[in-house]
Motif scaffolding. Structure first.
Motif, mmCIF file in Angstrom:
data_model
loop_
_atom_site.group_PDB
_atom_site.id
_atom_site.type_symbol
_atom_site.label_atom_id
_atom_site.label_comp_id
_atom_site.label_asym_id
_atom_site.label_seq_id
_atom_site.Cartn_x
_atom_site.Cartn_y
_atom_site.Cartn_z
ATOM 1 N N GLU A 7 -8.102 -3.444 1.233
ATOM 2 C CA GLU A 7 -8.161 -2.047 1.721
ATOM 3 C C GLU A 7 -7.049 -2.069 3.070
ATOM 4 O O GLU A 7 -6.931 -3.292 3.624
ATOM 5 C CB GLU A 7 -9.405 -1.585 2.331
ATOM 6 N N PRO A 8 -6.793 -0.851 3.410
ATOM 7 C CA PRO A 8 -5.828 -0.878 4.640
ATOM 8 C C PRO A 8 -6.443 -1.644 5.738
ATOM 9 O O PRO A 8 -5.666 -2.350 6.716
ATOM 10 C CB PRO A 8 -5.682 0.506 5.123
ATOM 11 N N LEU A 36 0.925 -1.169 -0.016
ATOM 12 C CA LEU A 36 -0.013 -0.043 0.036
ATOM 13 C C LEU A 36 0.966 1.103 0.126
ATOM 14 O O LEU A 36 1.952 1.291 0.151
ATOM 15 C CB LEU A 36 -0.886 0.074 1.079
ATOM 16 N N ARG A 73 -4.095 6.072 2.960
ATOM 17 C CA ARG A 73 -3.494 4.956 2.423
ATOM 18 C C ARG A 73 -4.229 4.333 1.682
ATOM 19 O O ARG A 73 -5.351 4.007 1.649
ATOM 20 C CB ARG A 73 -3.265 4.291 3.588
ATOM 21 N N GLU A 74 -3.534 3.839 0.388
ATOM 22 C CA GLU A 74 -4.349 3.133 -0.686
ATOM 23 C C GLU A 74 -3.753 1.671 -0.984
ATOM 24 O O GLU A 74 -2.429 1.708 -1.100
ATOM 25 C CB GLU A 74 -4.479 3.834 -1.929
ATOM 26 N N GLY A 75 -4.504 0.603 -1.312
ATOM 27 C CA GLY A 75 -3.779 -0.448 -1.706
ATOM 28 C C GLY A 75 -3.447 -0.319 -3.311
ATOM 29 O O GLY A 75 -4.077 0.193 -4.281
ATOM 30 N N SER A 114 -4.259 -2.164 -8.211
ATOM 31 C CA SER A 114 -4.966 -0.962 -8.656
ATOM 32 C C SER A 114 -4.637 -0.438 -9.984
ATOM 33 O O SER A 114 -3.897 -0.685 -10.598
ATOM 34 C CB SER A 114 -4.544 0.121 -7.460
#
Length: 130
Positions: free
Chosen positions: A113-114, A38, A46-48, A61
């Motif tokens: 997701e986080p 991430l 925070r993004e995957g 992603s």
């Protein structure tokens, strides 16, 4: 206590490549875990970026698909993120994360997701200049 230790970050020019590594401490059932990368930039969530499930299924992603590749070496308890064709927009702190029982989250939207993960590394900075 399980530890995830990232390495491989740095500064590169646009179009360059980097490979991030994440070593998982011994005692962790690496082969049954979901692992992910991430990233986070200041002021943003925070993004995957990428995930790999215990059966080898990978997900990415849309922003990195076709440029980044996640892989793992079970013998070395290590997960990698090969990043090619880097862009300034890829500049971020990159985190390795894990869930010890992949079967519990494998049905969720991926990359995960986080909040899906249970253990985190300290992060490694990636900076891409134009």
């Amino acid at each position: 206590q399980v530890q995830l230790v990232e390495s491989g970050g740095g500064s590169v020019q646009s179009g360059g490549s980097l490979r991030l590594s994440c070593v998982v401490s011994e005692g962790y059932t690496f082969s049954s875990a979901c692992m992910g990368w991430l990233r986070q930039t200041p002021g943003k969530e925070r993004e995957g970026v990428a995930a790999i499930e215990s059966d080898g299924t990978t997900s990415y992603s849309d922003s990195v698909k076709g440029r980044f590749t996640i892989s793992q070496d079970n013998a070395k308890n290590t997960v990698y993120l090969q990043m090619n064709s880097l862009e300034p927009e890829d500049t971020a702190m990159y985190y390795c994360a894990a869930h010890p029982r992949c079967t519990l989250i494998s049905g969720r939207p991926s990359p995960f997701e986080p909040h899906d993960y249970r253990t985190w590394g300290q992060g490694t900075q990636v900076t891409v200049s134009s």
